[in-house]
Design an enzyme around this catalytic site. Structure first.
Site: not given
Ligand code: SAM
Ligand code: SF4
Ligand code: DTB
Length: 331
Positions: A69, A73, A76, A113, A144, A204, A276
């Site tokens: 990606c 973030c 992530c 989801c 979802c 959500c 949740r």
């Molecule tokens: N890429 C899309 C986005 O960011 O909107 C969808 C997938 S992203 C992995 C979905 C959500 O997963 C993120 O917004 C975050 O809140 C949660 N998430 C990701 N990594 C995480 C982690 N290590 N611990 C807890 N929540 C996490």
């Molecule tokens: Fe990409 Fe992870 Fe951020 Fe979703 S949460 S936009 S998968 S880096």
């Protein structure tokens, strides 16, 4: 009072926000300051007024496109910028997704989801994702997806395919947000949520706690969600899953009682939403999860994997439900 139909949806939202009861930050902080028992009693009372207190909605997650990606973030494991050892995977084939949804349904999930590691989907990707939504919906499950930022036309396509929920988290307070993500703004997130809402899809949206934020950031995050014209129907509260290689690995963990309090405040602020208990359950004891349910959590992710990280096994959750006298909520 009615609002003239010729105003834009943005203006309409602003008016509704003024007319609707707004939670002030002081009031929310006062909830966080309550003695623990008083806060939990209040949350449980509100929970019982709105839901079967022993029913928990069951969702199963599937990562339909994994890793690589472009976003940054800091929590992530799927960001291309961090070396987390994750194998990237292209967008899955439709049949494989439908097979996973069938298995999830047989195991008792009512919602499926599908998550993709995208900043935003390309229209070409949506051709496939809309087919996935149609076919999973045809199994009799709620659908979802979480695909990143959305354009109006894309939200409409998903709605037309029968999508029930779109997950897009605000993650934290507006102030703390830029400490965690720089490649898209807090306002970008709110815009996508408005786009989803305007398309008639259930929202959500929640966030992550345990990222080094202050209690005031948790209060502000919940304030943003609760003060929306329509608060999200579903509010995931994730406890950060620390992943080696991500910038947030090693951050000080959140105190368990503070996590439970965050759930309780979410319940009080959004009495009719599903709250949740999301990521992080693998690191929680049964007793802590029990307290989260008592505080008003009434939904979980079920299945031994979240998107890329571990979740409790199905048999562990069966035992937990049995010990607590919980049962899956019916749709
Ligand atoms: N890429 C899309 C986005 O960011 O909107 C969808 C997938 S992203 C992995 C979905 C959500 O997963 C993120 O917004 C975050 O809140 C949660 N998430 C990701 N990594 C995480 C982690 N290590 N611990 C807890 N929540 C996490
Ligand atoms: Fe990409 Fe992870 Fe951020 Fe979703 S949460 S936009 S998968 S880096
Ligand atoms: C949400 O709020 N939590 C889920 C779901 N929405 C998509 C994702 C949690 C991801 C945890 C890290 C991982 O497994 O990659």
């Amino acid at each position: 009072m009615s609002i003239s139909p010729d105003v834009s949806s943005q203006q309409k939202r602003a008016v509704v926000r003024i007319m609707k009861k707004q939670w002030s930050l002081d009031k929310i902080q006062a909830l966080f300051d309550l003695p623990f028992n008083d806060l939990l009693f209040k949350a449980q009372t509100i929970h019982r007024e709105n839901f079967d207190p022993n029913a928990v909605q069951i969702s199963t997650l599937l990562s339909i496109k994994t890793g690589a990606c472009p976003e940054d973030c800091s929590y992530c494991p799927q960001s291309v910028r961090y070396d987390t050892g994750l194998e990237k995977e292209a967008l899955m084939e439709i049949q494989a997704v439908v097979d996973a949804a069938k298995a999830a349904k047989e195991n008792g999930a009512s919602r499926f989801c599908m998550g993709a590691a995208w900043r935003s989907p390309k229209d070409r990707d949506l051709d496939k994702v809309t087919r996935m939504v149609e076919e999973v919906k045809a199994l009799g499950m709620e659908t979802c997806v979480t695909l990143g930022m959305l354009e109006e036309s894309q939200a409409k396509r998903l709605k037309d395919a029968g999508l029930d929920y779109y997950n897009h988290n605000i993650d934290t307070s507006e102030e703390y947000y830029s400490e965690v993500i720089t490649t898209r703004s807090f306002q970008d997130r709110l815009d996508t949520l408005d786009t989803v809402r305007d398309a008639g899809i259930n929202v959500c949206s929640g966030g992550i706690v345990g990222m080094g934020e202050e209690i005031v950031d948790r209060a502000k995050m919940l304030q943003t969600l609760a003060n929306m014209e329509h608060p999200p129907e579903s509010v995931p509260i994730n406890q950060l899953v620390q992943v080696e290689g991500t910038p947030l690995d090693g951050v000080e963990s959140i105190d368990s009682l503070e996590f439970i309090k965050t759930i309780a405040v979410a319940r009080i602020l959004m009495p009719k939403s599903q709250v949740r208990l999301s990521a992080g359950r693998s690191e929680m004891s049964d007793e802590m999860q029990a307290m989260c349910f008592f505080a008003g959590a009434n939904s979980i992710f079920y299945g031994d994997q979240l998107l890329t990280t571990e979740n409790p096994s199905e048999s562990a959750d069966h035992q937990l439900f049995k010990r607590l006298g919980l049962h899956p909520a019916t749709v």
